[in-house]
Scaffold this motif. Structure first.
Motif, mmCIF file in Angstrom:
data_model
loop_
_atom_site.group_PDB
_atom_site.id
_atom_site.type_symbol
_atom_site.label_atom_id
_atom_site.label_comp_id
_atom_site.label_asym_id
_atom_site.label_seq_id
_atom_site.Cartn_x
_atom_site.Cartn_y
_atom_site.Cartn_z
ATOM 1 N N THR A 9 0.616 -1.171 0.071
ATOM 2 C CA THR A 9 0.001 0.035 -0.046
ATOM 3 C C THR A 9 0.980 1.215 -0.141
ATOM 4 O O THR A 9 0.443 2.437 -0.312
ATOM 5 C CB THR A 9 -0.884 -0.009 1.162
ATOM 6 O OG1 THR A 9 -0.215 0.088 2.386
ATOM 7 C CG2 THR A 9 -1.735 -1.143 1.293
ATOM 8 N N ARG A 10 2.225 1.074 0.094
ATOM 9 C CA ARG A 10 3.080 2.406 0.314
ATOM 10 C C ARG A 10 3.945 2.448 -1.022
ATOM 11 O O ARG A 10 4.537 3.437 -1.051
ATOM 12 C CB ARG A 10 4.136 2.282 1.597
ATOM 13 C CG ARG A 10 3.397 2.325 2.766
ATOM 14 C CD ARG A 10 4.253 2.168 4.073
ATOM 15 N NE ARG A 10 3.521 1.856 5.451
ATOM 16 C CZ ARG A 10 3.726 2.359 6.433
ATOM 17 N NH1 ARG A 10 4.818 3.240 6.543
ATOM 18 N NH2 ARG A 10 3.296 2.465 7.427
ATOM 19 N N GLY A 11 3.526 1.489 -1.939
ATOM 20 C CA GLY A 11 4.280 1.689 -3.255
ATOM 21 C C GLY A 11 5.608 1.147 -3.233
ATOM 22 O O GLY A 11 6.460 1.448 -4.307
ATOM 23 N N VAL A 12 5.992 -0.072 -2.435
ATOM 24 C CA VAL A 12 7.109 -0.457 -2.383
ATOM 25 C C VAL A 12 7.431 -1.674 -2.855
ATOM 26 O O VAL A 12 6.895 -2.889 -2.478
ATOM 27 C CB VAL A 12 7.607 -0.695 -0.796
ATOM 28 C CG1 VAL A 12 9.140 -1.478 -0.477
ATOM 29 C CG2 VAL A 12 7.888 0.384 -0.052
ATOM 30 N N PHE A 13 8.018 -1.823 -4.153
ATOM 31 C CA PHE A 13 8.287 -2.909 -4.980
ATOM 32 C C PHE A 13 8.721 -4.029 -4.117
ATOM 33 O O PHE A 13 8.699 -5.102 -4.896
ATOM 34 C CB PHE A 13 8.784 -2.496 -6.265
ATOM 35 C CG PHE A 13 8.854 -3.733 -7.232
ATOM 36 C CD1 PHE A 13 7.772 -3.500 -8.044
ATOM 37 C CD2 PHE A 13 9.858 -4.573 -7.677
ATOM 38 C CE1 PHE A 13 7.663 -4.813 -9.264
ATOM 39 C CE2 PHE A 13 9.760 -5.566 -8.321
ATOM 40 C CZ PHE A 13 8.473 -5.495 -9.440
ATOM 41 N N ASP A 14 9.660 -3.931 -3.618
ATOM 42 C CA ASP A 14 10.295 -5.147 -2.618
ATOM 43 C C ASP A 14 9.541 -6.265 -2.119
ATOM 44 O O ASP A 14 9.689 -7.253 -1.873
ATOM 45 C CB ASP A 14 11.403 -4.516 -1.534
ATOM 46 C CG ASP A 14 12.533 -3.991 -2.280
ATOM 47 O OD1 ASP A 14 12.605 -4.143 -3.529
ATOM 48 O OD2 ASP A 14 13.207 -3.402 -1.447
ATOM 49 N N ALA A 15 8.001 -5.934 -1.836
ATOM 50 C CA ALA A 15 7.160 -6.584 -1.210
ATOM 51 C C ALA A 15 6.506 -7.654 -2.112
ATOM 52 O O ALA A 15 5.931 -8.478 -1.950
ATOM 53 C CB ALA A 15 5.886 -5.753 -0.595
ATOM 54 N N VAL A 16 6.814 -7.240 -3.651
ATOM 55 C CA VAL A 16 6.053 -8.334 -4.518
ATOM 56 C C VAL A 16 6.349 -9.625 -4.455
ATOM 57 O O VAL A 16 5.467 -10.314 -4.636
ATOM 58 C CB VAL A 16 6.542 -7.725 -5.997
ATOM 59 C CG1 VAL A 16 5.992 -9.000 -7.049
ATOM 60 C CG2 VAL A 16 5.874 -6.265 -6.418
ATOM 61 N N PRO A 17 7.818 -10.022 -4.252
ATOM 62 C CA PRO A 17 7.866 -11.539 -4.171
ATOM 63 C C PRO A 17 6.994 -12.304 -3.133
ATOM 64 O O PRO A 17 6.353 -13.009 -3.214
ATOM 65 C CB PRO A 17 9.347 -11.794 -4.046
ATOM 66 C CG PRO A 17 10.101 -10.451 -4.549
ATOM 67 C CD PRO A 17 8.905 -9.576 -4.519
ATOM 68 N N THR A 18 6.963 -11.468 -1.892
ATOM 69 C CA THR A 18 6.069 -12.046 -0.793
ATOM 70 C C THR A 18 4.567 -11.934 -1.149
ATOM 71 O O THR A 18 4.023 -13.171 -0.540
ATOM 72 C CB THR A 18 6.580 -11.102 0.398
ATOM 73 O OG1 THR A 18 8.031 -11.495 0.751
ATOM 74 C CG2 THR A 18 5.513 -11.905 1.735
ATOM 75 N N LEU A 19 4.270 -10.889 -1.605
ATOM 76 C CA LEU A 19 2.724 -11.015 -2.001
ATOM 77 C C LEU A 19 2.539 -11.811 -2.935
ATOM 78 O O LEU A 19 1.302 -12.766 -2.734
ATOM 79 C CB LEU A 19 2.491 -9.672 -2.812
ATOM 80 C CG LEU A 19 2.617 -8.284 -1.845
ATOM 81 C CD1 LEU A 19 2.506 -6.990 -2.685
ATOM 82 C CD2 LEU A 19 1.515 -8.458 -0.800
ATOM 83 N N ILE A 20 3.320 -12.470 -3.895
ATOM 84 C CA ILE A 20 2.997 -13.454 -4.896
ATOM 85 C C ILE A 20 3.004 -14.860 -4.076
ATOM 86 O O ILE A 20 2.402 -15.685 -4.592
ATOM 87 C CB ILE A 20 3.863 -13.513 -5.955
ATOM 88 C CG1 ILE A 20 3.801 -12.392 -7.066
ATOM 89 C CG2 ILE A 20 3.976 -14.827 -6.705
ATOM 90 C CD1 ILE A 20 4.782 -12.058 -8.056
ATOM 91 N N ASP A 21 3.785 -14.874 -3.263
ATOM 92 C CA ASP A 21 4.041 -16.126 -2.349
ATOM 93 C C ASP A 21 2.872 -16.277 -1.429
ATOM 94 O O ASP A 21 2.276 -17.463 -1.441
ATOM 95 C CB ASP A 21 5.181 -16.011 -1.569
ATOM 96 C CG ASP A 21 6.582 -16.096 -1.917
ATOM 97 O OD1 ASP A 21 6.603 -16.882 -3.030
ATOM 98 O OD2 ASP A 21 7.513 -15.861 -1.468
#
Length: 335
Positions: free
Chosen positions: A233-245
């Motif tokens: 929600t804060r626009g941090v792309f580093d979260a993408v792998p965890t979100l996909i997991d």
């Protein structure tokens, strides 16, 4: 030796020596012809024994028992004294912490001091209702000390109270809050780390965001998930792998998909997110339910990569995946 000389040599006042005598701790061995107390060498040794034991924190009653009881066990006494000393240190430490927190709140008068004391007592109440009411009642004029709020937030197990504490922390406006919460991220207890992440997720600012980024490496999947959702929600792309997991594993997958769609803010980012979803779709270890969730996640990801993937998936051998992809393509055409 007369009492005045004993007092000078021992450092014990004549008044205290008389008090010892009244308690039966020291009895001068003799009297002079004029009736003055006269202390023998043995009496003086006993005085020094008394003073030594007093320096250990023993009461005069305990000292009398120790010196007069032949069967007295020093080891038991010392163990008891150690326990008493620990209790005193704990009490003094608690008092010091409370005083520091009151000082940090910068009270302007005694009324403020009394209100802060009442708030601190409320945070430590046994009743969950009282703790919740205390967290919600702090005003801008008399705020709850942030250290006390963080300590309470990291230890609170009652969900409603925990939510109130996170709310109070978020509105405290104290710059030190994120750093104090971050200490909880290093706890060996997963529940404490989770409370720290959930509180950081509700705090604004770059510092809280940075600590949430560190939490993406936590060994606990739940903690990583809380951090990833907040970072999405804060626009941090580093979260993408965890979100996909999370989508693959079915943990808050709907929220994770929503967070991915919020991250898809430009063409480059959108294509990278879609590529990540497609990669997991083609992974041999990804089961049918997970493939279905990944397909659904592509729905809100714009761009050519997501569209091409949905076209291919509409012919997937898994009928559920194929139907889902075909339906999502129809929705995209209507936009």
């Amino acid at each position: 030796m007369l009492i005045g000389e004993v007092s000078r040599r021992s450092g014990v006042s004549a008044r205290m020596l008389r008090h010892y005598e009244s308690l039966g701790l020291v009895r001068p061995s003799g009297r002079t012809g004029s009736g003055y107390r006269e202390y023998s060498g043995e009496d003086i040794r006993r005085i020094f024994h008394i003073e030594s034991l007093r320096s250990l924190g023993m009461s005069l009653r305990e000292i009398g028992r120790a010196l007069d009881d032949p069967g007295f066990m020093p080891s038991a006494l010392v163990a008891d004294l150690v326990g008493q000393a620990r209790d005193r240190i704990a009490a003094e430490t608690e008092l010091l912490t409370r005083l520091r927190r009151i000082d940090a709140a910068e009270p302007t008068g005694w009324e403020d001091v009394l209100q802060i004391v009442a708030l601190l007592q409320g945070l430590g109440a046994k009743s969950a209702e009282v703790r919740q009411r205390t967290a919600l009642s702090a005003s801008a004029e008399v705020p709850l000390p942030v250290e006390a709020l963080v300590e309470a937030a990291l230890s609170e197990t009652e969900p409603n109270v925990a939510g109130a504490l996170r709310w109070a922390l978020a509105r405290s406006g104290d710059d030190g809050g994120p750093a104090l919460l971050a200490k909880g991220l290093g706890s060996p207890v997963a529940a404490v780390r989770e409370r720290a992440v959930r509180a950081l997720a509700e705090m604004p600012g770059a510092e809280a965001t940075a600590w949430l980024g560190d939490a993406l490496a936590d060994p606990d999947v739940t903690i990583r998930g809380h951090a990833a959702l907040a970072l999405g929600t804060r626009g941090v792309f580093d979260a993408v792998p965890t979100l996909i997991d999370m989508i693959v594993e079915g943990r808050n997958d709907t929220d994770a998909a929503d967070a991915l769609s919020m991250l898809a803010i430009d063409a480059a980012t959108t294509e990278r997110i879609a590529a990540g979803l497609v990669d997991r779709l083609g992974h041999g270890s990804t089961g049918a339910p997970a493939r279905g969730r990944l397909t659904q996640a592509l729905a809100d990801i714009p761009g050519t990569t997501a569209s091409r993937a949905l076209v291919e998936l509409s012919h997937d051998e898994d009928r559920a995946v194929a139907l889902t992809a075909a339906y999502l393509l129809q929705l995209r055409d209507l936009r």
